[in-house]
Design a protein around this motif. Structure first.
Motif, short mmCIF file in Angstrom:
data_model
loop_
_atom_site.label_atom_id
_atom_site.label_comp_id
_atom_site.label_asym_id
_atom_site.label_seq_id
_atom_site.Cartn_x
_atom_site.Cartn_y
_atom_site.Cartn_z
N ILE A 1 0.84 -1.21 0.00
CA ILE A 1 0.00 0.00 0.00
C ILE A 1 0.88 1.26 0.00
O ILE A 1 0.76 2.10 -0.89
N PRO A 2 1.80 1.43 0.99
CA PRO A 2 2.66 2.62 0.89
C PRO A 2 3.46 2.67 -0.40
O PRO A 2 3.77 3.75 -0.89
N LEU A 3 3.71 1.51 -0.99
CA LEU A 3 4.52 1.50 -2.21
C LEU A 3 3.74 1.94 -3.45
O LEU A 3 4.33 2.07 -4.52
N ILE A 4 2.43 2.19 -3.31
CA ILE A 4 1.69 2.73 -4.46
C ILE A 4 2.33 4.05 -4.90
O ILE A 4 2.31 4.41 -6.07
N VAL A 5 2.95 4.75 -3.94
CA VAL A 5 3.61 6.03 -4.27
C VAL A 5 4.56 5.87 -5.44
O VAL A 5 4.62 6.73 -6.33
N VAL A 6 5.34 4.80 -5.43
CA VAL A 6 6.36 4.66 -6.47
C VAL A 6 5.87 3.78 -7.63
O VAL A 6 6.67 3.34 -8.43
N ASN A 7 4.54 3.56 -7.69
CA ASN A 7 4.01 2.85 -8.85
C ASN A 7 4.18 3.75 -10.07
O ASN A 7 3.62 4.85 -10.11
N CYS A 8 4.93 3.28 -11.06
CA CYS A 8 5.25 4.17 -12.17
C CYS A 8 4.02 4.59 -12.95
O CYS A 8 4.02 5.63 -13.60
N ILE A 9 2.93 3.79 -12.89
CA ILE A 9 1.74 4.16 -13.66
C ILE A 9 1.25 5.56 -13.26
O ILE A 9 0.96 6.39 -14.11
N ILE A 10 1.22 5.80 -11.94
CA ILE A 10 0.63 7.05 -11.46
C ILE A 10 1.48 8.25 -11.88
O ILE A 10 0.97 9.24 -12.41
N LEU A 11 2.79 8.12 -11.66
CA LEU A 11 3.67 9.22 -12.05
C LEU A 11 3.65 9.40 -13.57
O LEU A 11 3.66 10.52 -14.07
N VAL B 1 14.10 -8.71 -5.22
CA VAL B 1 13.52 -8.81 -6.55
C VAL B 1 12.76 -10.11 -6.71
O VAL B 1 11.59 -10.13 -7.11
N LEU B 2 13.41 -11.21 -6.36
CA LEU B 2 12.87 -12.50 -6.77
C LEU B 2 11.88 -13.08 -5.78
O LEU B 2 11.11 -13.95 -6.13
N SER B 3 11.88 -12.63 -4.52
CA SER B 3 10.85 -13.18 -3.65
C SER B 3 9.90 -12.13 -3.11
O SER B 3 8.86 -12.45 -2.60
N ILE C 1 11.06 -4.34 -9.54
CA ILE C 1 10.90 -5.13 -10.76
C ILE C 1 11.10 -4.26 -12.01
O ILE C 1 11.65 -4.72 -13.01
N CYS C 2 10.67 -3.00 -11.94
CA CYS C 2 10.75 -2.16 -13.14
C CYS C 2 12.18 -2.04 -13.68
O CYS C 2 12.43 -2.37 -14.82
N CYS D 1 11.00 0.93 -6.40
CA CYS D 1 10.29 0.73 -5.14
C CYS D 1 11.14 0.00 -4.12
O CYS D 1 10.83 0.00 -2.94
N ALA D 2 12.26 -0.61 -4.53
CA ALA D 2 13.10 -1.26 -3.54
C ALA D 2 13.62 -0.25 -2.53
O ALA D 2 13.72 -0.54 -1.34
N VAL D 3 13.90 0.97 -2.97
CA VAL D 3 14.47 1.96 -2.06
C VAL D 3 13.45 2.35 -1.00
O VAL D 3 13.70 2.26 0.21
N LEU D 4 12.26 2.73 -1.46
CA LEU D 4 11.21 3.08 -0.49
C LEU D 4 10.81 1.84 0.32
O LEU D 4 10.57 1.93 1.53
N GLY D 5 10.78 0.69 -0.35
CA GLY D 5 10.39 -0.54 0.34
C GLY D 5 11.30 -0.86 1.50
O GLY D 5 10.83 -1.19 2.60
N VAL D 6 12.61 -0.75 1.29
CA VAL D 6 13.55 -1.05 2.37
C VAL D 6 13.38 -0.04 3.50
O VAL D 6 13.37 -0.42 4.68
#
Lengths: 199, 192
Positions: free
Chosen positions: A102-112, B17-19, B24-25, B113-118
């Motif tokens: 959910i917080p990661l929707i921010v970096v979903n490239c579709i939105i940007l 990435v893999l799990s 992924i982008c 998203c790995a950066v924000l994810g971590v």
């Protein structure tokens, strides 16, 4: 201004974010272990997309060109936070199963990508339509992916058991590798039909 | 010892990435050649480690004392975006050679998203400063390892005769799926 229905159809079919543009892959692969999760994620993203598009479109003449990307990200992050609170309050179980994504929707490239490519150049109504179209296109893709994976991996559809107990379940499909394989096969299928059409 | 386990768990067991499907982008996008993949991997390691440190500081020294933890998402993405910008400017001045090598990849990392994810995972698991950094190094090294291996495989597949419908993305996804199965072999290796 283009016809709103045309814009919506464009998002769902002609420029489907998942199958055609291949963006926003992380949530696509991560949360589609069941149909409900996939559709929940799709609709949450749609909500963020619609409001982010609307506000970016309204602010498009105020935001200076040089700092537009950080501005877009702040607008998007605000709506993601709001959606996260709504889910926590009204759909806690969905919120728990989507978790980190959910917080990661921010970096979903579709939105940007939509903010940059569409909302910052078009009026608010067209931008809302674009948000609805892209969002639904994303939701449909996630829903299909979730349905296939849930059916093969757990023998259920929307948490209702459809395959007999004795039927072997391919657990791999609800785990990480299954996501890659299912999406690969769906895209190959789509390619196949498109090649046929051309030929 | 615990820190080393945290590091290894990040690289192999919980490979981002893999799990966990983070990042992924760029994993699919910049993995056609081993050189560029390695460049991207290095840039990601660099930024993730800095982002882990910066987001930990922002969360524990600013958000918690002010009781505005709920703004973490906005705060983190701003920290990451400005950090990337800053790193880019700093490298341009201080290490032009490194800037040349990483240059193109740096802006892309903001939306990795790995950066924000971590950063969010570190916060959710309540790691202390040192643990956050080690978790970041492990996760980022795992990303770099995965993307370099993936690029190596893709280079070899590129000239092969694959079914027409599988050309391009589907083939890459199948490859990633097989790699993901291979990495499943590490699961259960380290329990934290």
């Amino acid at each position: 201004m283009a016809n709103p229905i045309k814009i919506i159809k464009n998002g769902i079919i002609d420029e489907n974010p998942t199958f055609i543009q291949v963006i926003g892959m992380c949530p696509t692969l991560a949360v589609t272990s069941s149909a409900i999760n996939g559709i929940g994620m799709g609709l949450s993203t749609t909500a963020v997309l619609i409001f982010a598009n609307l506000f970016v479109s309204l602010l498009r003449k105020i935001i200076p060109d040089k700092v537009r990307i950080p501005c877009f990200i702040v607008v998007i992050a605000t709506f993601v936070t709001i959606v996260q609170f709504m889910l926590q309050a009204y759909l806690p179980s969905l919120n728990a199963s989507l978790g980190l994504y959910i917080p990661l929707i921010v970096v979903n490239c579709i939105i940007l990508a939509r903010a940059e490519a569409f909302a910052s150049k078009n009026g608010p109504i067209a931008s809302i339509c674009d948000g609805i179209g892209m969002g639904l296109g994303f939701t449909v893709a996630l829903g299909i992916l979730g349905l296939v994976r849930e059916f093969i991996g757990a023998g259920t559809l929307f948490d209702v058991t459809v395959l007999p107990e004795a039927f072997p379940k391919t657990l791999l499909f609800v785990m990480a590798p299954g996501a890659f394989f299912t999406l690969a096969c769906l895209m190959a299928l789509l390619n196949h039909f498109r090649n046929k059409k051309k030929a | 010892m615990y820190l080393i386990l945290l590091l290894l768990a990040g690289i192999f067991v919980n490979n981002y990435v893999l799990s966990q499907f983070l990042g992924i982008c760029p994993f699919l996008g910049v993995s056609k050649k081993v050189d560029t993949a390695a460049g991207m991997g290095m840039a990601v390691i660099f930024v993730i480690v800095l982002a882990c440190a910066a987001s930990w500081l922002v969360y524990n020294l600013i958000l918690v004392p002010l009781h505005i933890e709920y703004l973490y998402n906005i705060a983190f993405i701003l920290v990451i975006a400005s950090l990337v910008q800053f790193v880019e400017m700093f490298l341009k001045k201080a290490a032009p050679a490194l800037y040349q090598a990483l240059g193109v990849f740096l802006p892309l990392i903001t939306t990795n998203c790995a950066v924000l994810g971590v950063a969010v995972l570190n916060m959710q698991k309540e790691y202390n400063f040192i643990e956050s950094i080690f978790n970041g190094i492990g996760g980022a090294a795992g990303f770099a390892l995965a993307i370099v291996l993936f690029a190596g495989i893709r280079e070899r597949i590129a000239d092969n005769d694959t079914p027409k419908a599988f050309d391009g993305f589907p083939m890459a996804l199948v490859t990633a799926g097989l790699m993901s199965i291979a990495f499943l072999g590490f699961s259960g290796l380290i329990k934290l």
